[in-house]
Enzyme design. Structure first.
Site, PDB file in Angstrom:
ATOM      1  N   LYS A  33       0.834  -1.210   0.000  1.00 43.81           N
ATOM      2  CA  LYS A  33       0.000   0.000   0.000  1.00 43.81           C
ATOM      3  C   LYS A  33       0.869   1.260   0.000  1.00 43.81           C
ATOM      4  CE  LYS A  33      -3.143   0.361   3.392  1.00 43.81           C
ATOM      5  NZ  LYS A  33      -2.982   1.578   4.191  1.00 43.81           N
ATOM      6  N   SER A  34       1.895   1.275   0.841  1.00 43.15           N
ATOM      7  CA  SER A  34       2.753   2.468   0.921  1.00 43.15           C
ATOM      8  C   SER A  34       3.403   2.763  -0.432  1.00 43.15           C
ATOM      9  CB  SER A  34       3.862   2.252   1.956  1.00 43.15           C
ATOM     10  OG  SER A  34       3.304   2.132   3.236  1.00 43.15           O
ATOM     11  N   ARG A  38       2.756   5.997  -3.233  1.00 38.60           N
ATOM     12  CA  ARG A  38       3.912   6.796  -3.658  1.00 38.60           C
ATOM     13  C   ARG A  38       4.115   6.716  -5.170  1.00 38.60           C
ATOM     14  NH1 ARG A  38       4.278   5.548   1.514  1.00 38.60           N
ATOM     15  NH2 ARG A  38       5.659   6.674   2.957  1.00 38.60           N
ATOM     16  N   ARG A 130      -8.810  12.061  12.315  1.00 40.70           N
ATOM     17  CA  ARG A 130      -7.376  11.826  12.558  1.00 40.70           C
ATOM     18  C   ARG A 130      -6.584  13.129  12.504  1.00 40.70           C
ATOM     19  NH1 ARG A 130      -5.577   6.730   9.031  1.00 40.70           N
ATOM     20  NH2 ARG A 130      -3.690   6.971  10.288  1.00 40.70           N
ATOM     21  N   SER A 174       7.125   9.116  11.853  1.00 35.82           N
ATOM     22  CA  SER A 174       6.048   8.972  10.868  1.00 35.82           C
ATOM     23  C   SER A 174       6.583   9.127   9.453  1.00 35.82           C
ATOM     24  CB  SER A 174       4.968  10.027  11.121  1.00 35.82           C
ATOM     25  OG  SER A 174       4.124  10.102   9.990  1.00 35.82           O
ATOM     26  N   GLN A 176       4.722   9.159   6.916  1.00 36.74           N
ATOM     27  CA  GLN A 176       3.801  10.046   6.198  1.00 36.74           C
ATOM     28  C   GLN A 176       4.247  11.497   6.337  1.00 36.74           C
ATOM     29  OE1 GLN A 176      -0.071   9.078   7.774  1.00 36.74           O
ATOM     30  NE2 GLN A 176      -0.073   7.040   6.857  1.00 36.74           N
ATOM     31  N   ASP A 326       1.916  -1.246  11.730  1.00 36.86           N
ATOM     32  CA  ASP A 326       0.582  -1.704  11.313  1.00 36.86           C
ATOM     33  C   ASP A 326       0.327  -3.170  11.674  1.00 36.86           C
ATOM     34  OD1 ASP A 326      -0.006   0.770  10.265  1.00 36.86           O
ATOM     35  OD2 ASP A 326       0.761   0.280   8.272  1.00 36.86           O
ATOM     36  N   LYS A 353      -4.530   5.654  14.477  1.00 33.93           N
ATOM     37  CA  LYS A 353      -4.601   4.951  13.181  1.00 33.93           C
ATOM     38  C   LYS A 353      -6.057   4.963  12.699  1.00 33.93           C
ATOM     39  CE  LYS A 353      -0.247   4.144  12.834  1.00 33.93           C
ATOM     40  NZ  LYS A 353       0.521   4.865  11.812  1.00 33.93           N
ATOM     41  N   ARG A 403      -7.601  -3.622   9.469  1.00 31.82           N
ATOM     42  CA  ARG A 403      -6.634  -4.549  10.081  1.00 31.82           C
ATOM     43  C   ARG A 403      -7.200  -5.205  11.343  1.00 31.82           C
ATOM     44  NH1 ARG A 403      -2.555  -3.724   6.610  1.00 31.82           N
ATOM     45  NH2 ARG A 403      -2.054  -1.559   6.117  1.00 31.82           N
TER      46      ARG A 403
HETATM   47  C1  S3P Z   1       2.602   4.706   6.147  1.00 35.12           C
HETATM   48  C2  S3P Z   1       3.158   5.065   7.343  1.00 35.12           C
HETATM   49  C3  S3P Z   1       2.629   4.631   8.647  1.00 35.12           C
HETATM   50  C4  S3P Z   1       1.669   3.458   8.514  1.00 35.12           C
HETATM   51  C5  S3P Z   1       0.711   3.654   7.392  1.00 35.12           C
HETATM   52  C6  S3P Z   1       1.451   3.798   6.074  1.00 35.12           C
HETATM   53  C7  S3P Z   1       3.195   5.220   4.901  1.00 35.12           C
HETATM   54  O1  S3P Z   1       1.943   5.707   9.239  1.00 35.12           O
HETATM   55  O2  S3P Z   1       0.955   3.255   9.723  1.00 35.12           O
HETATM   56  O3  S3P Z   1      -0.194   2.573   7.299  1.00 35.12           O
HETATM   57  O4  S3P Z   1       2.873   4.693   3.820  1.00 35.12           O
HETATM   58  O5  S3P Z   1       3.977   6.170   4.971  1.00 35.12           O
HETATM   59  P1  S3P Z   1       2.710   6.890  10.042  1.00 35.12           P
HETATM   60  O6  S3P Z   1       3.542   7.622   9.070  1.00 35.12           O
HETATM   61  O7  S3P Z   1       1.617   7.728  10.599  1.00 35.12           O
HETATM   62  O8  S3P Z   1       3.490   6.174  11.088  1.00 35.12           O
END
Ligand code: S3P
Length: 448
Positions: A33-34, A38, A130, A174, A176, A326, A353, A403
């Site tokens: 997913k990450s 991107r 969030r 983080s 993100q 996660d 989350k 999840r």
């Molecule tokens: C992610 C970073 C994580 C993770 C999320 C995906 C990402 O979050 O929990 O599911 O793709 O950068 P955080 O950056 O808030 O830790």
């Protein structure tokens, strides 16, 4: 795939998993997913066309694909791949709805902040609850203009424009936040640096390099420092997305806790900043082996096999958290089947989350007859003992968290009585056809 009926979950349905015979087989799980988010965003920011294979076609990523389309990129799915052609960004004529996806909205906020466009973002009930301050604050420090709902929540509007550099301490580890800063920094003047006392996942850094951007990382204490170089221009490229370890975690843990099982997940991402769960399970005594380890687009990939194992409870410190952030819900399920007590420390980030995961895990374990407690940011779980199995039999409230839903269905596969979960339709945000894949391995999942 098995003969079992299709399990397309819709709002209002429940799913239930019962005790399985041995789970056996070799599967691929959907794309990471990450990396998928991107790939779409970088391709949309780049000059020229990118071709993305293995993209996760879960709702979170489809929302990001729609968002980059609304921002001007040409996005097309043809011949089994996603083709994204970068173009000058434009202000979308509608609000961008990122659905359930924190990664989607936070990365897009950074990307928009550095472009001469304006976009308003919103999301579902979970995402609107969030915290966005962690991204708003550094983007404002770079000169970004952002108007957010009270409490720095969605909906919010980013008025993109000229930005300047930043040195940011990413104290929550983080990825993100780091990624939002790096994407904003692509069009900024001057130093763009993120200091991480604990390293977070580095897919943005790896992929920025693959798109031709200069970026340096260096160790700093226990963590690292990440800095954009002078060349901040992106050129379209091909991306092959490996299997998501956060999704693979479900069949792998299921194999460990259902007696007689052996399951292989092929082509799984093995980036060391994502394999904390494998390390932890190995410390618990899990029989896990890795074959066919190789490099794909700067990322390590391999085939991971898990065999049913007697697990033992352990203590896991906070330093491990970023590399398996996660995976705590499914780790808690493994711990529920282990000998003795497992203590997991440093879980504060789980509260923000897709749900308050610390509370959701605790309530789900108790609903399934497992003794568990939390003390501050620590979760303590009493295992059933590897010769026995947790009672199960409960109805788990998932709080709309994919999840949590998948984790407690896995608990049901090993427990003495079936476990039911609500809102299973949310599983499609990250793992479309989860139930069907688990059924193909021998799991008993049905509508409840
Ligand atoms: C992610 C970073 C994580 C993770 C999320 C995906 C990402 O979050 O929990 O599911 O793709 O950068 P955080 O950056 O808030 O830790």
């Amino acid at each position: 795939m098995s003969e079992a009926p299709a399990l397309t979950a819709e709002a209002g349905d429940r799913l239930s998993a019962g005790r399985a015979e041995a789970l056996r087989g070799s599967v691929r799980v959907p794309g990471d997913k990450s990396i998928s988010h991107r790939a779409l965003i970088l391709a949309a920011m780049a000059e020229g066309e990118s071709r993305i294979t293995g993209l996760l076609e879960g709702q979170d990523v489809l929302d990001t694909a729609a968002a980059v389309g609304a921002l001007g990129a040409a996005v097309e799915r043809r011949e089994g791949a996603w083709h994204v052609a970068g173009a000058p960004w434009r202000s979308p004529d509608k609000v961008i709805d990122c659905g359930n996806s924190g990664t989607g909205v936070r990365l897009l906020m950074g990307a928009v902040a550095g472009r001469p466009v304006e976009a308003t973002f919103t999301g579902d009930d979970s995402l609107r609850g969030r915290p966005m301050g962690r991204v708003i604050e550094p983007l404002r420090a770079m000169g970004g203009r952002i108007e957010a709902a009270p409490g720095d929540r969605l909906p919010l509007t980013v008025h993109g424009g000229t930005l300047h550099g930043i040195r940011h301490l990413n104290d929550k580890a983080s990825a993100q936040v780091k990624s939002a800063i790096l994407l904003a920094g692509l069009s900024a003047d001057g130093l763009v640096e993120v200091i991480e006392p604990r390293a977070s996942r580095d897919h943005s850094e790896i992929m920025l390099k693959a798109f031709g951007c200069e970026i340096e990382t260096a160790p700093a204490g226990e963590g690292r420092v990440v800095r954009l170089g002078r060349r901040r221009f992106l050129r379209g490229t091909d991306v092959d997305v490996p299997g998501d370890p956060s999704s693979a975690a479900f069949p792998l843990v299921a194999a460990l806790i259902v007696p007689g099982s052996e399951v292989t997940v092929r082509d799984m991402l093995l980036n060391p900043l994502r394999t904390g769960l494998l390390t932890t399970l190995s410390e618990m005594g899990a029989a896990i082996s890795i074959a066919n380890r190789r490099e794909v687009g700067g990322e390590t990939v391999g085939d991971v096999t898990a065999r049913a194992s007697g697990l033992r409870g352990i203590e896991v410190g906070p330093a491990r958290a970023p590399s398996m952030i996660d995976e705590y819900p499914i780790l808690a399920v493994a711990a529920a089947c282990a000998d003795g007590v497992t203590r997991l420390h440093g879980l504060g980030e789980l509260r923000v989350k897709e749900s308050d995961r610390l509370e959701a895990i605790l309530a789900g374990l108790r609903a399934g007859g497992v003794e568990a407690e939390s003390h501050g940011d620590t979760l303590e779980i009493q295992g059933s003992g590897s010769g026995s199995a947790p009672p199960g039999g409960g109805q788990v409230s998932t709080h709309g968290d994919h999840r949590i839903a998948m984790s407690f269905l896995v608990l049901g596969m090993a427990a003495r009585a079936p476990v039911a979960v609500d809102r299973p339709e949310m599983i499609a945000t990250s793992f479309p056809l989860f139930a069907e894949l688990m059924q193909s391995l021998g799991a008993r999942i049905e509508a409840a």
